[in-house]
Design an enzyme around this catalytic site. Structure first.
Site, PDB file in Angstrom:
ATOM      1  N   SER A 153      35.096  33.524  33.594  1.00 31.26           N
ATOM      2  CA  SER A 153      35.269  34.133  32.356  1.00 31.26           C
ATOM      3  C   SER A 153      36.608  35.735  33.113  1.00 31.26           C
ATOM      4  O   SER A 153      37.360  35.084  33.639  1.00 31.26           O
ATOM      5  CB  SER A 153      34.661  33.912  31.547  1.00 31.26           C
ATOM      6  N   LYS A 175      33.014  26.440  24.963  1.00 33.59           N
ATOM      7  CA  LYS A 175      32.512  28.421  25.149  1.00 33.59           C
ATOM      8  C   LYS A 175      31.463  28.820  24.905  1.00 33.59           C
ATOM      9  O   LYS A 175      31.282  28.752  23.200  1.00 33.59           O
ATOM     10  CB  LYS A 175      33.585  29.352  25.132  1.00 33.59           C
TER      11      LYS A 175
END
Length: 614
Positions: free
Chosen positions: A403, A208
């Site tokens: 996401s 991430k």
């Protein structure tokens, strides 16, 4: 004394009367001028429409001179839009779908002899959009009608679209700029340390990368591996398409450094001549010479003193009429997901689809890197409610649907990705900055009382241990929900989903291979699929486009009103400040918009976002 007082009173009354008279006179003059100006431009617009209608039966070149393309539908008959565009000389935004449909209509239009792509002002950066238009240009060429592309110079995106033309014309002093792709970002960790701002970071997903700009001073090795793979694949797709369009080898299109230097020497450093010799373009010509050549081929337009042509906006206005009896809805989710007005607007649109018995299904266009997890959850739940009343959803992914954007996509009955779509990035995070040490440097302290000691949430104090534990539980719960949601919608085991998660990102073709999407395609593929799911024949499909209420004015008007809503210092509670930047700024800057202090807002301060660094 009374006489003196009356004289003074009369004098000031006269002054006041004069000021009032002048004020009314000035306002009346301004009002009259506005009426005259508006009347003039409305007359001009109508007169030009009449001229175009008179010339409707003449043979024309369709001139496509687009600056920006949007996923929304543009109302070409909006008199206010035309007026503000004309009087303020604003950038013109066109609908991608309308431009594509106009090209399709022009293919069989006896009055259209060819197409000119005027690309000097084209600022479209979304490769998926350009590819979609390119598909229709290729189809147009099968009619035998020529396509010409002309530009002062060509940047990579302009040249990509130009490559679909039969002939590319370049100004004699222009050039073709092909340099590849890169992924770069600014990093602020050392600056934050110097300012003694402490970041309390809670994250799930080793890959991430969205938070790296404020937690590191360089790109992590994991991110470098992922980003390198992404840009190599994207660039490979670019070169393959352009190479096929131009019928030249990739080596000729982008030679190695040594060969490039040699070829430049052979062209005496003339970049336009280099482009011509290496078949990047077909001819070198000034716009004056090009116009003269077009006049010889397609005739003279006496009114405009140029070759016979019709602008794409007028062509759309004359030939593409929207059907009012719609049966399929189209909703677009663009940019960063924010909790609040933006997310509520999307939910309201979904609710309208839910309540309208004439609407039988939904095409959801997603071009978003994510954002607020709460906003994504609320939108997802609204979409699930839509499916419960047997209104199927087909998701059409744009440049990025990652996401939180992918979170929403999983609500669809069927997910279609472009080959270049960036998706995945399954992971969430939260960042809570505290400024107590920064303030301490200036002799500023915060103190007070609280009913729940240890649970206060203040950016001016150290984050209490209890709060940290609560946030960790929330983050883990949110991530587990994300994983289970994908597992259920994509029919995969939790174990298999976790292998694809951890914040990793995928291009469309890899997402298809890994089962994150159902097929590779574009918006047309989504129409075909919704036709199949709703059992409505393709010829009977009629699209209802949902648009923002503010669309009647050009977004560029914000250039004239770029004032701050509040003059306070940047608020850090419930925002992730470093992410104010990329995706939103990319979209705003390419549209010349200067919006102040945009915030990424989530009531729980939990975010699911992929930070696109290219």
């Amino acid at each position: 004394m009374t006489i003196l007082w009356n004289l003074i009173k009369s004098f000031f009354c006269y002054i006041w009367f004069t000021i009032n008279f002048l004020k009314k006179l000035i306002f009346n003059i301004i009002f009259l001028l506005l009426v005259i100006i508006i009347g003039y431009y409305i007359y001009n617009i109508d007169y030009n429409n009449q001229i175009n209608n008179l010339n409707k039966n003449k043979k024309h070149i369709l001139e496509i001179d687009v600056q920006y393309l949007t996923d929304d539908m543009i109302n070409q008959n909006n008199i206010f839009l035309k007026f503000f565009n004309k009087i303020l000389n604003l950038s013109v935004t066109n609908s991608t779908f309308q431009v594509a449909q106009a090209i399709h209509h022009a293919k069989t239009d006896k009055n259209i002899s060819g197409i000119v792509l005027n690309l000097s002002d084209c600022m479209v950066e979304d490769m998926n959009t350009l590819s979609y238009i390119g598909k229709y240009l290729n189809d147009f060429k099968t009619s035998g009608k020529p396509i010409y592309a002309i530009g002062d110079m060509y940047n990579q995106n302009q040249y990509y679209l130009a490559s679909f033309a039969n002939k590319i014309i370049l100004e004699p002093h222009g050039y073709v700029d092909l340099h590849g792709l890169s992924a770069e970002h600014f990093y602020f960790n050392s600056l934050l340390k110097k300012l003694k701002i402490k970041l309390n970071v809670f994250k799930i997903g080793d890959f991430k990368s969205a938070i790296e700009p404020i937690t590191r001073d360089n790109m992590s090795q994991n991110t470098k591996i992922i980003e390198k793979k992404l840009i190599n694949n994207l660039w490979g797709n670019y070169l393959k398409t352009v190479s096929n369009n131009r019928k030249i080898s990739i080596q000729n299109l982008l030679p190695k450094h040594k060969d490039l230097i040699q070829k430049l020497k052979e062209s005496n450093g003339n970049l336009a001549l280099y482009a011509l010799k290496n078949k990047l373009v077909d001819s070198l010509s000034t716009k004056f010479d090009f116009n003269f050549d077009m006049m010889k081929k397609f005739g003279l337009d006496l009114y405009n003193q140029t070759y016979n042509h019709i602008n794409i906006d007028e062509y759309i206005n004359q030939n593409l009429k929207q059907n009012k009896k719609n049966n399929i809805a189209v909703i677009t989710i663009n940019g960063i997901l924010n909790y609040g007005i933006e997310s509520h607007n999307i939910i309201n649109e979904i609710n309208q689809v839910y309540l309208d018995p004439a609407i039988k299904g939904l095409i959801l266009k997603i071009n978003s890197p994510g954002g607020s997890l709460t906003a994504a959850e609320y939108i997802y739940n609204s979409l699930i409610s839509l499916k419960k009343v047997n209104k199927p959803i087909v998701v059409s992914m744009g440049e990025v649907a990652a996401s939180g954007g992918y979170f929403i996509a999983t609500a669809g009955n069927y997910i279609i990705s472009d080959i270049n779509t960036i998706t995945g990035s399954i992971g969430i995070f939260s960042i809570l900055p505290t400024f107590n040490n920064t303030l301490k440097n200036f002799g500023i302290y915060s103190d007070g009382v609280n009913t729940n000691i240890g649970l206060e949430n203040s950016i001016y104090k150290e984050l209490p241990l209890q709060n940290k534990e609560i946030i960790k539980i929330n983050i883990q719960g949110g991530y587990d929900q994300f994983i289970h949601l994908i597992s259920n919608s994509r029919h995969k085991s939790i174990k298999d989903v976790k292998k694809l998660a951890n914040g990793m990102v995928w291009l469309g073709k890899d997402a298809k291979k890994n089962g994150l999407v159902d097929s590779i395609g574009d918006f047309d593929s989504a129409i075909e699929k919704i036709s199949e799911l709703t059992k409505i024949k393709m010829k009977n499909i009629s699209l209802k486009w949902f648009e923002d209420d503010t669309d009647f004015l050009p977004l560029n008007l914000l250039d004239f009103f770029s004032f701050q809503k509040n003059n306070s210092v940047l608020l850090f509670n419930n925002i992730f400040p470093s992410l104010v930047n990329y995706y939103l700024q990319k979209d705003l800057l390419k549209n010349n918009l200067l919006l102040p202090k945009q915030q990424i807002n989530d009531p729980r301060n939990i975010y699911a976002i992929y930070n696109l660094n290219n």
